[in-house]
Design a protein around this motif. Structure first.
Motif, PDB file in Angstrom:
ATOM      1  N   THR A 157      -1.758   5.455  44.139  1.00  0.00           N
ATOM      2  CA  THR A 157      -2.248   5.417  45.419  1.00  0.00           C
ATOM      3  C   THR A 157      -3.618   6.192  45.602  1.00  0.00           C
ATOM      4  O   THR A 157      -4.611   5.956  46.200  1.00  0.00           O
ATOM      5  N   GLU A 158      -3.500   7.434  44.960  1.00  0.00           N
ATOM      6  CA  GLU A 158      -4.628   8.412  45.216  1.00  0.00           C
ATOM      7  C   GLU A 158      -5.833   8.188  44.227  1.00  0.00           C
ATOM      8  O   GLU A 158      -6.750   9.070  44.305  1.00  0.00           O
TER       9      GLU A 158
ATOM     10  N   ASN B 275      -1.266  -5.794  32.249  1.00  0.00           N
ATOM     11  CA  ASN B 275      -0.702  -4.408  32.791  1.00  0.00           C
ATOM     12  C   ASN B 275      -1.674  -3.393  33.161  1.00  0.00           C
ATOM     13  O   ASN B 275      -2.594  -3.250  32.622  1.00  0.00           O
ATOM     14  N   THR B 276      -1.346  -2.966  34.405  1.00  0.00           N
ATOM     15  CA  THR B 276      -2.641  -2.005  35.069  1.00  0.00           C
ATOM     16  C   THR B 276      -1.625  -0.860  35.410  1.00  0.00           C
ATOM     17  O   THR B 276      -0.505  -0.985  35.684  1.00  0.00           O
ATOM     18  N   TYR B 277      -2.283   0.271  35.529  1.00  0.00           N
ATOM     19  CA  TYR B 277      -1.746   1.690  35.979  1.00  0.00           C
ATOM     20  C   TYR B 277      -2.680   2.387  36.801  1.00  0.00           C
ATOM     21  O   TYR B 277      -3.807   2.483  36.627  1.00  0.00           O
ATOM     22  N   GLY B 278      -1.994   2.968  37.768  1.00  0.00           N
ATOM     23  CA  GLY B 278      -2.606   3.703  38.557  1.00  0.00           C
ATOM     24  C   GLY B 278      -1.841   4.331  39.866  1.00  0.00           C
ATOM     25  O   GLY B 278      -0.864   3.714  40.252  1.00  0.00           O
TER      26      GLY B 278
ATOM     27  N   ASP C 267       2.036  12.460  36.189  1.00  0.00           N
ATOM     28  CA  ASP C 267       2.635  11.448  35.292  1.00  0.00           C
ATOM     29  C   ASP C 267       2.430  12.120  33.970  1.00  0.00           C
ATOM     30  O   ASP C 267       1.448  12.668  33.554  1.00  0.00           O
TER      31      ASP C 267
ATOM     32  N   PHE D 104       2.078   5.429  29.368  1.00  0.00           N
ATOM     33  CA  PHE D 104       2.846   5.952  30.087  1.00  0.00           C
ATOM     34  C   PHE D 104       4.228   6.447  29.949  1.00  0.00           C
ATOM     35  O   PHE D 104       5.000   5.786  29.039  1.00  0.00           O
TER      36      PHE D 104
ATOM     37  N   CYS E 217       1.300  -3.703  38.266  1.00  0.00           N
ATOM     38  CA  CYS E 217       0.999  -2.348  38.598  1.00  0.00           C
ATOM     39  C   CYS E 217       2.243  -1.620  39.392  1.00  0.00           C
ATOM     40  O   CYS E 217       3.158  -2.514  39.820  1.00  0.00           O
ATOM     41  N   GLY E 218       2.263  -0.496  39.258  1.00  0.00           N
ATOM     42  CA  GLY E 218       3.192   0.235  40.048  1.00  0.00           C
ATOM     43  C   GLY E 218       4.540   0.804  39.307  1.00  0.00           C
ATOM     44  O   GLY E 218       5.118   1.736  39.890  1.00  0.00           O
ATOM     45  N   GLU E 219       4.703  -0.045  38.284  1.00  0.00           N
ATOM     46  CA  GLU E 219       5.893   0.626  37.521  1.00  0.00           C
ATOM     47  C   GLU E 219       5.871   0.011  36.047  1.00  0.00           C
ATOM     48  O   GLU E 219       5.032  -0.801  35.968  1.00  0.00           O
ATOM     49  N   THR E 220       6.755   0.417  35.162  1.00  0.00           N
ATOM     50  CA  THR E 220       6.675  -0.009  33.842  1.00  0.00           C
ATOM     51  C   THR E 220       6.898  -1.611  33.629  1.00  0.00           C
ATOM     52  O   THR E 220       7.828  -2.056  34.346  1.00  0.00           O
TER      53      THR E 220
ATOM     54  N   GLN F 195       9.227  12.665  41.563  1.00  0.00           N
ATOM     55  CA  GLN F 195       8.939  11.204  41.958  1.00  0.00           C
ATOM     56  C   GLN F 195       9.448  10.113  41.040  1.00  0.00           C
ATOM     57  O   GLN F 195       9.587  10.283  39.926  1.00  0.00           O
TER      58      GLN F 195
ATOM     59  N   LYS G 226      10.372   5.563  40.769  1.00  0.00           N
ATOM     60  CA  LYS G 226       9.953   4.156  41.170  1.00  0.00           C
ATOM     61  C   LYS G 226      11.351   3.440  41.238  1.00  0.00           C
ATOM     62  O   LYS G 226      11.905   3.438  40.138  1.00  0.00           O
TER      63      LYS G 226
HETATM   64  P1  AMP Z   1       1.934   4.320  43.653  1.00  0.00           P
HETATM   65  O1  AMP Z   1       1.047   5.359  44.181  1.00  0.00           O
HETATM   66  O2  AMP Z   1       2.936   3.776  44.724  1.00  0.00           O
HETATM   67  O3  AMP Z   1       0.949   3.081  43.195  1.00  0.00           O
HETATM   68  O4  AMP Z   1       2.515   4.867  42.615  1.00  0.00           O
HETATM   69  C1  AMP Z   1       2.004   5.376  41.374  1.00  0.00           C
HETATM   70  C2  AMP Z   1       2.854   5.687  40.259  1.00  0.00           C
HETATM   71  O5  AMP Z   1       3.610   4.558  39.880  1.00  0.00           O
HETATM   72  C3  AMP Z   1       2.145   6.141  39.286  1.00  0.00           C
HETATM   73  O6  AMP Z   1       1.937   7.717  39.302  1.00  0.00           O
HETATM   74  C4  AMP Z   1       3.129   6.095  38.233  1.00  0.00           C
HETATM   75  O7  AMP Z   1       4.377   6.963  38.065  1.00  0.00           O
HETATM   76  C5  AMP Z   1       3.731   4.726  38.362  1.00  0.00           C
HETATM   77  N1  AMP Z   1       3.008   3.483  37.711  1.00  0.00           N
HETATM   78  C6  AMP Z   1       1.878   3.143  38.291  1.00  0.00           C
HETATM   79  N2  AMP Z   1       1.663   1.927  37.451  1.00  0.00           N
HETATM   80  C7  AMP Z   1       2.466   2.086  36.279  1.00  0.00           C
HETATM   81  C8  AMP Z   1       2.803   1.318  35.111  1.00  0.00           C
HETATM   82  N3  AMP Z   1       1.704   0.057  34.815  1.00  0.00           N
HETATM   83  N4  AMP Z   1       3.366   1.562  34.304  1.00  0.00           N
HETATM   84  C9  AMP Z   1       4.022   2.494  34.638  1.00  0.00           C
HETATM   85  N5  AMP Z   1       4.283   3.388  35.665  1.00  0.00           N
HETATM   86  C10 AMP Z   1       3.257   3.038  36.707  1.00  0.00           C
END
Ligand code: AMP
Length: 502
Positions: A295-296, A290-293, A381, A392, A267-270, A399, A401
């Motif tokens: 902190t909010e 692969n997960t996405y999200g 995003d 994504f 999680c957290g980036e591509t 913002q 990463k």
């Molecule tokens: P954070 O709050 O540190 O988890 O960052 C959140 C941001 O990280 C998201 O709004 C996206 O821009 C990016 N992000 C999170 N997961 C992914 C993912 N699987 N692929 C690409 N970007 C991601």
């Protein structure tokens, strides 16, 4: 709360099973339970305001887990702050959260300046009296469980409040919908001040597993990391894709090193397809997710298993579909939902969405709202949906990463501009193959007496070191007579980005 009750259950049914491993320090379930009971009882006796946040400062010490649990058992949300955060920023967090108490597990003193805060260290706790906390007083339902501070574009970090309900929904999702088994050993790579750490800490405890922590010394010395990993018996790997990519550079990172590894969660980036492919080759028994999200929205809200079929079909991997109690809507600039396949802003709605930023009404109202009666968050995003899968497509603002760290470029610019050696500054990410490799500060210097540029750079870096964590300080400093502007008088970031991209 189910999560806390479950930990209590393990403390009774598997008291000697390890909950936490950090180097040679361990914590069993019974120790985690009894030590957090004792600390919670002490916290209840301290004169901290009702439900006020408590700062928990340290790194990967077992006392961190004890402190988190103690705070919520005493009815207080906690704010995890890693030792890598400079004192100035810690002060900002103390002031913004209005915390009156700080638990210092770091083993070193922390200068809290003029902040009205009492500090408790683990050695201040006497082993004596053991009181049982009253579950009625534990943090529950919509009450805030933790507050994680992230980079803020106005120059100050902002505190995301995550409730017991938010967290419980997340922990249930990971333990029920991923191939996580009871007693599994989870790798923890991210410091506790980043919400990626929540992806392993709480699902691990809810599954009666062992959290195996990676310290920053290990990350800086891969030889030691690999020797330690060999003994770890890790089953569930949670990290940023960047960290896995770094490990893959060593040919010994394979099934032979970690024969029990069954699940990778990112999680957290591509997640680059090449990383997923290599992991599947080197760990044939493991499944990659692969997960996405943000902190909010409590760590992650979508997921997909990266199968051979997915790898064959997509060169840029999708981030998957939403967890059952949460939804993803793609909207256009007017906030209207777009057609399938059309690009727009990613909106998250449902149980995972936070109640907002602590003490920041305006900031909260800008991005949190109600959508069809559900809590909703505007992520900033860009993305689109196709065949039920979310893709994504980068950010709509500044913002970024960098090696998994979330950074607002405007926060760095704000701090650089405060230096007396700087007239104006802009920070540009340096991209290689669509990935940010490092940051460049482009600076118009103010008058100064330095003979050489490197002296000026080190003076500005020194200023930055007291306010920003190391990962936010640009690697390269370039001095210019002026910063290029667009026709309508804005900084021409596009041109600057093109100039420095290869
Ligand atoms: P954070 O709050 O540190 O988890 O960052 C959140 C941001 O990280 C998201 O709004 C996206 O821009 C990016 N992000 C999170 N997961 C992914 C993912 N699987 N692929 C690409 N970007 C991601």
């Amino acid at each position: 709360m189910k999560l806390i009750e479950t930990i209590k259950h393990y403390a009774q049914t598997q008291p000697d099973a390890l909950a936490f491993v950090n180097d040679d320090k361990t914590l069993s379930y019974s120790e985690l339970w009894s030590q957090s009971e004792r600390l919670a009882s002490r916290l209840q006796k301290e004169t901290v305001g009702d439900r006020s946040p408590i700062i928990v400062y340290g790194h990967m010490q077992p006392e961190m887990a004890v402190s988190f649990l103690a705070c919520v058992k005493a009815g207080h949300p906690y704010v995890p702050v890693d030792v890598s955060i400079p004192a100035d920023r810690v002060m900002k967090i103390i002031k913004s959260s209005k915390a009156e108490l700080l638990l210092n597990n770091s083993g070193t003193d922390l200068d809290t300046g003029d902040a009205l805060i009492s500090v408790i260290k683990p050695e201040h706790l006497d082993a004596g009296e053991q009181l049982e906390t009253n579950p009625d007083n534990w943090v529950k339902d919509g009450e805030t469980f933790y507050i994680i501070y992230t980079s803020g574009s106005t120059g100050n970090p902002k505190g995301v409040q995550i409730s017991a309900d938010n967290l419980q929904s997340f922990a249930n999702w990971v333990t029920e919908d991923f191939p996580v088994e009871n007693g599994h050993v989870f790798l923890n790579q991210a410091p506790f001040s980043f919400d990626l750490s929540v992806m392993d800490l709480y699902p691990c405890l809810q599954a009666g597993g062992t959290l195996w922590t990676v310290t920053k010394d290990m990350i800086n010395r891969p030889k030691i990391l690999f020797e330690a990993l060999k003994q770890s018996n890790v089953n569930v790997w949670t990290s940023t894709p960047s960290f896995a990519q770094m490990c893959l550079m060593d040919p010994s990172f394979s099934e032979e090193l970690l024969p029990g590894l069954r699940v990778f969660m990112f999680c957290g980036e591509t997640l680059p397809a090449s990383v997923a492919r290599q992991l599947k080759e080197r760990f044939p028994k493991a499944r990659v997710f692969n997960t996405y999200g943000p902190t909010e929205a409590t760590v992650a809200v979508t997921s997909i298993e990266v199968t051979d079929d997915i790898l064959e079909r997509y060169s840029s991997l999708p981030v998957g579909s939403a967890k059952p109690d949460t939804d993803i809507v793609i909207v256009n600039e007017d906030g209207e939902p777009v057609q399938e396949g059309e690009k727009g802003e990613i909106i998250i709605t449902g149980k995972s969405v936070s109640k907002g930023y602590l003490g920041e009404k305006e900031l909260t109202e800008k991005v949190f709202f109600s959508y069809n009666g559900e809590a909703a968050y505007r992520t900033g995003d860009a993305g689109y949906k196709e065949n039920g899968l979310l893709f994504f497509q980068g950010r709509l603002d500044f913002q970024i990463k960098l090696h998994g760290y979330r950074i607002e470029l405007e926060e760095i610019e704000y701090q650089i501009n405060r230096s007396k050696y700087v007239q104006s500054a802009v920070v540009i990410p340096f991209y290689r193959e669509e990935k940010i490799e490092y940051l460049i500060a482009m600076i118009v210097p103010a008058e100064h007496d330095f003979e050489k540029e490197y002296q000026l750079t080190s003076a500005i870096k020194k200023d930055l070191g007291s306010t920003l964590p190391a990962y936010m300080i640009p690697r390269k400093f370039v001095y210019q007579k002026e910063i290029p502007m667009t026709a309508n008088g804005k900084i021409d970031r596009k041109r600057l980005k093109e100039e420095v991209t290869i």
